[in-house]
Motif scaffolding. Structure first.
Motif, PDB file in Angstrom:
ATOM      1  N   CYS A  92       0.824  -1.214   0.000  1.00 18.25           N
ATOM      2  CA  CYS A  92       0.000   0.000   0.000  1.00 18.25           C
ATOM      3  C   CYS A  92       0.858   1.264   0.000  1.00 18.25           C
ATOM      4  O   CYS A  92       0.426   2.308  -0.504  1.00 18.25           O
ATOM      5  N   ALA A  93       2.063   1.195   0.577  1.00 19.71           N
ATOM      6  CA  ALA A  93       2.950   2.357   0.610  1.00 19.71           C
ATOM      7  C   ALA A  93       3.370   2.783  -0.789  1.00 19.71           C
ATOM      8  O   ALA A  93       3.826   3.916  -0.993  1.00 19.71           O
ATOM      9  N   LEU A 136      10.017  -2.724   0.503  1.00 18.80           N
ATOM     10  CA  LEU A 136      10.274  -1.326   0.867  1.00 18.80           C
ATOM     11  C   LEU A 136      11.661  -0.856   0.455  1.00 18.80           C
ATOM     12  O   LEU A 136      12.043   0.276   0.763  1.00 18.80           O
ATOM     13  N   ALA A 137      12.421  -1.684  -0.260  1.00 21.96           N
ATOM     14  CA  ALA A 137      13.812  -1.341  -0.584  1.00 21.96           C
ATOM     15  C   ALA A 137      13.923  -0.030  -1.351  1.00 21.96           C
ATOM     16  O   ALA A 137      14.792   0.800  -1.065  1.00 21.96           O
ATOM     17  N   ASP A 138      13.058   0.191  -2.330  1.00 18.69           N
ATOM     18  CA  ASP A 138      13.137   1.422  -3.119  1.00 18.69           C
ATOM     19  C   ASP A 138      12.764   2.642  -2.278  1.00 18.69           C
ATOM     20  O   ASP A 138      13.385   3.707  -2.391  1.00 18.69           O
ATOM     21  N   ILE A 139      11.743   2.493  -1.418  1.00 20.46           N
ATOM     22  CA  ILE A 139      11.338   3.596  -0.542  1.00 20.46           C
ATOM     23  C   ILE A 139      12.434   3.894   0.474  1.00 20.46           C
ATOM     24  O   ILE A 139      12.733   5.060   0.757  1.00 20.46           O
ATOM     25  N   THR A 140      13.053   2.856   1.019  1.00 16.96           N
ATOM     26  CA  THR A 140      14.135   3.032   1.990  1.00 16.96           C
ATOM     27  C   THR A 140      15.298   3.802   1.376  1.00 16.96           C
ATOM     28  O   THR A 140      15.852   4.710   2.005  1.00 16.96           O
ATOM     29  N   ALA A 141      15.666   3.459   0.141  1.00 17.20           N
ATOM     30  CA  ALA A 141      16.773   4.149  -0.540  1.00 17.20           C
ATOM     31  C   ALA A 141      16.428   5.606  -0.809  1.00 17.20           C
ATOM     32  O   ALA A 141      17.263   6.502  -0.622  1.00 17.20           O
ATOM     33  N   GLN A 192       8.871   8.460   3.678  1.00 19.34           N
ATOM     34  CA  GLN A 192       7.703   7.598   3.848  1.00 19.34           C
ATOM     35  C   GLN A 192       7.828   6.621   5.014  1.00 19.34           C
ATOM     36  O   GLN A 192       6.836   6.262   5.628  1.00 19.34           O
ATOM     37  N   ARG A 193       9.047   6.192   5.323  1.00 21.84           N
ATOM     38  CA  ARG A 193       9.218   5.267   6.445  1.00 21.84           C
ATOM     39  C   ARG A 193       9.429   6.077   7.715  1.00 21.84           C
ATOM     40  O   ARG A 193      10.436   6.780   7.858  1.00 21.84           O
ATOM     41  N   LEU A 194       8.485   5.996   8.621  1.00 22.97           N
ATOM     42  CA  LEU A 194       8.531   6.799   9.839  1.00 22.97           C
ATOM     43  C   LEU A 194       8.981   5.963  11.025  1.00 22.97           C
ATOM     44  O   LEU A 194       8.527   4.829  11.212  1.00 22.97           O
ATOM     45  N   ASP A 195       9.862   6.530  11.842  1.00 24.01           N
ATOM     46  CA  ASP A 195      10.240   5.885  13.098  1.00 24.01           C
ATOM     47  C   ASP A 195       9.036   5.888  14.035  1.00 24.01           C
ATOM     48  O   ASP A 195       8.106   6.686  13.882  1.00 24.01           O
ATOM     49  N   ASP A 196       9.067   5.025  15.035  1.00 23.42           N
ATOM     50  CA  ASP A 196       7.965   5.010  15.999  1.00 23.42           C
ATOM     51  C   ASP A 196       8.094   6.125  17.026  1.00 23.42           C
ATOM     52  O   ASP A 196       7.114   6.511  17.652  1.00 23.42           O
ATOM     53  N   ASP A 197       9.307   6.674  17.222  1.00 23.42           N
ATOM     54  CA  ASP A 197       9.518   7.756  18.196  1.00 23.42           C
ATOM     55  C   ASP A 197       9.403   9.096  17.477  1.00 23.42           C
ATOM     56  O   ASP A 197      10.390   9.657  17.002  1.00 23.42           O
ATOM     57  N   VAL A 228      -0.026   3.710   7.182  1.00 24.47           N
ATOM     58  CA  VAL A 228      -0.223   2.282   7.401  1.00 24.47           C
ATOM     59  C   VAL A 228       0.920   1.772   8.277  1.00 24.47           C
ATOM     60  O   VAL A 228       1.957   2.429   8.406  1.00 24.47           O
ATOM     61  N   TRP A 229       0.739   0.591   8.863  1.00 27.12           N
ATOM     62  CA  TRP A 229       1.761   0.107   9.774  1.00 27.12           C
ATOM     63  C   TRP A 229       1.775  -1.417   9.865  1.00 27.12           C
ATOM     64  O   TRP A 229       0.792  -2.084   9.566  1.00 27.12           O
ATOM     65  N   ASN A 230       2.929  -1.905  10.264  1.00 29.72           N
ATOM     66  CA  ASN A 230       3.127  -3.315  10.593  1.00 29.72           C
ATOM     67  C   ASN A 230       3.517  -3.428  12.058  1.00 29.72           C
ATOM     68  O   ASN A 230       4.337  -2.644  12.538  1.00 29.72           O
ATOM     69  N   ALA A 231       2.958  -4.391  12.739  1.00 31.05           N
ATOM     70  CA  ALA A 231       3.360  -4.661  14.115  1.00 31.05           C
ATOM     71  C   ALA A 231       3.111  -6.128  14.411  1.00 31.05           C
ATOM     72  O   ALA A 231       2.179  -6.735  13.878  1.00 31.05           O
ATOM     73  N   SER A 232       3.958  -6.685  15.249  1.00 31.93           N
ATOM     74  CA  SER A 232       3.791  -8.066  15.703  1.00 31.93           C
ATOM     75  C   SER A 232       3.620  -8.067  17.214  1.00 31.93           C
ATOM     76  O   SER A 232       4.123  -7.180  17.899  1.00 31.93           O
TER      77      SER A 232
END
Length: 214
Positions: free
Chosen positions: A25-26, A68-73, A108-113, A187-191
């Motif tokens: 979705c990202a 997420l590799a392309d977004i991370t870069a 786009q990739r946000l830290d939790d803090d 959106v988010w992922n969590a376990s």
């Protein structure tokens, strides 16, 4: 989904095929679907995985990181640009020589803090640059409570607004303060284990609609 789970043990395939949706979705913009209640929704699909124990996360994490590799870069490049902008403006205050913040930066990739201002800035950047979607990935679901003001009810609001693509914002009077209204595309992922899920998803989530959106 078949490709993404092709190297995963059979008993973990279902978990992986659910967990990769936020990362997919990202990448999506302008994609909508008709949900079971007949309402048209944007692709704001998050994944809270609940297991009996915390093992097996590696099988879930690796496909997500590949997606997420392309977004991370791209985020890494934009973070470098932001750092360079801060260095060039350090100590200038409200000086006329101060350079404006680049408008084409999206992380786009946000830290939790995250502070409320940092979260608002990220969502404003995402909206003004094509309506992109931001994503947070944590190994333990309770780490989501560090977003915003560090309160569980803030995460509940984000869950509701994110699913509904609702508008949110903050108003500040300072010249350098983050101020504006924006659509929450998050959106988010969590376990987590069942015990930690019950602790995280409070009674208020049942009353205010956060749980039903999950």
């Amino acid at each position: 989904l078949k490709l993404l789970s092709s190297k995963v043990p059979m008993k973990l395939k279902a978990m992986v095929e659910e967990a990769v949706w936020p990362a997919m979705c990202a990448h999506l913009k302008g994609v909508t679907f008709r949900y079971v209640d007949g309402v048209i929704h944007e692709a704001n699909i998050s994944s809270p995985l609940i297991g009996r124990q915390s093992s097996g996360k590696g099988a879930v994490n690796q496909p997500i990181e590949c997606l997420l590799a392309d977004i991370t870069a791209r985020d890494k490049e934009n973070e470098s640009r932001l750092l360079d902008w801060r260095r060039r403006n350090q100590g200038k205050g409200a000086s006329k020589d101060k350079q404006p913040r680049p408008e084409d930066i999206v992380i786009q990739r946000l830290d939790d803090d995250l502070t409320p201002a940092a979260l608002s800035q990220a969502l404003i950047d995402a909206e003004t640059n094509g309506g992109k979607r931001v994503i947070t990935k944590v190994d333990e679901i309770e780490l989501l409570n560090r977003i915003g003001n560090g309160k569980n009810d803030t995460v509940g609001v984000l869950v509701r607004y994110g699913w509904d693509s609702a508008r949110w914002g903050q108003r500040r009077v300072g010249l350098d303060s983050v101020s504006g209204s924006y659509t929450v595309r998050w959106v988010w992922n969590a376990s987590c284990t069942l015990k930690s899920a019950r602790k995280f998803i409070t009674n208020t989530w049942s009353a205010d609609g956060s749980l039903s959106r999950l």
